[in-house]
Design a protein around this motif. Structure first.
Motif, short mmCIF file in Angstrom:
data_model
loop_
_atom_site.label_atom_id
_atom_site.label_comp_id
_atom_site.label_asym_id
_atom_site.label_seq_id
_atom_site.Cartn_x
_atom_site.Cartn_y
_atom_site.Cartn_z
N GLU A 30 9.44 -46.65 -30.01
CA GLU A 30 8.17 -47.19 -29.51
C GLU A 30 7.32 -47.76 -30.63
O GLU A 30 6.60 -48.74 -30.44
CB GLU A 30 7.40 -46.11 -28.73
N ARG A 35 4.53 -50.40 -29.26
CA ARG A 35 4.01 -49.90 -27.98
C ARG A 35 3.21 -48.61 -28.16
O ARG A 35 2.93 -47.91 -27.21
CB ARG A 35 5.16 -49.70 -27.00
N ASP A 65 2.25 -51.86 -20.75
CA ASP A 65 2.96 -52.19 -22.00
C ASP A 65 2.64 -51.20 -23.11
O ASP A 65 3.37 -51.14 -24.10
CB ASP A 65 2.64 -53.61 -22.45
N GLU A 67 2.93 -47.73 -24.38
CA GLU A 67 3.76 -46.57 -24.05
C GLU A 67 3.03 -45.26 -24.29
O GLU A 67 3.13 -44.33 -23.51
CB GLU A 67 5.06 -46.60 -24.88
N THR A 68 2.29 -45.21 -25.38
CA THR A 68 1.64 -43.97 -25.76
C THR A 68 0.41 -44.28 -26.59
O THR A 68 0.35 -45.33 -27.22
CB THR A 68 2.63 -43.07 -26.54
N ARG A 138 3.32 -40.85 -21.58
CA ARG A 138 3.76 -41.09 -20.20
C ARG A 138 4.90 -40.11 -19.90
O ARG A 138 5.92 -40.13 -20.57
CB ARG A 138 4.25 -42.53 -20.04
N SER A 141 8.48 -41.57 -19.13
CA SER A 141 9.18 -42.04 -20.33
C SER A 141 9.68 -40.86 -21.15
O SER A 141 10.79 -40.89 -21.69
CB SER A 141 8.26 -42.89 -21.18
#
Length: 187
Positions: A30, A35, A65, A67-68, A138, A141
């Motif tokens: 990531e 991301r 878009d 991710e974290t 997330r 994920s």
């Protein structure tokens, strides 16, 4: 320190420690894909931090878009015990917003200490960061990454063994280096 320096120190910590020592085998992907959102809040009290957390959870909802998010909060919860107590409040907000099972809050702090460890124990460095922060993940994920990892249950033991091998003094130096190297020359 400026906001840019604090964010840079945190990014360097993720690159050098979390990814560099493979403490989280899911982080590199990531980070490379850009991301991971690094954001600092100027919150100086828990209410303001809760508002910032709410805003970041909403941003994750609105922007798939990302991710974290690492929500860095250097102005509040410097005391680890107070920070640790605040985690229940953070989880309460996730529940209140009906986002349980969608997002998870992980914890990192400069004075992180696992239960039943000594404050100076090297293993605490698996969760020690340059500044207090809340890591918003997330869950879908995370579950997918866990399902694809050959030995997810072995990660904590491997990390503890690595920290013990490197030693608390070396980890203290590495963490301090992340902060020092984020400052412009001459500071």
């Amino acid at each position: 320190m400026s906001e840019a320096q604090i964010v840079n120190a945190t990014r360097k910590w993720v690159e050098d420690v979390v990814v560099g020592y493979n403490l989280c085998p899911f982080a590199k992907r990531e980070l490379v894909r850009d991301r991971v959102r690094f954001v600092m809040t100027d919150a100086e009290n828990e209410d303001d931090l809760l508002k910032a957390l709410h805003a970041e959870l909403q941003r994750l909802e609105d922007e798939p878009d990302i991710e974290t998010t690492l929500l860095i909060h250097p102005g509040v919860l410097q005391d680890f015990d107070a920070y640790n107590e605040f985690l229940d409040t953070a989880e309460g907000l996730v529940a209140y917003l009906e986002l349980e099972g969608i997002y998870q809050v992980a914890s990192f702090h400069p004075d992180y200490q696992f239960a039943e460890t000594e404050p100076g124990a090297a293993e605490n460095y698996t969760n020690r960061s340059p500044y207090p922060m809340l890591h918003l993940l997330r869950e879908a994920s995370l579950e997918a990454a866990i399902d694809s990892h050959p030995d997810v249950d072995g990660i904590p033991d491997r990390n503890i063994a690595l920290m013990n091998e490197l030693g608390a003094e070396k980890m203290r130096q590495i963490l301090a280096g992340c902060i020092k190297n984020s400052q412009p020359t001459g500071e």
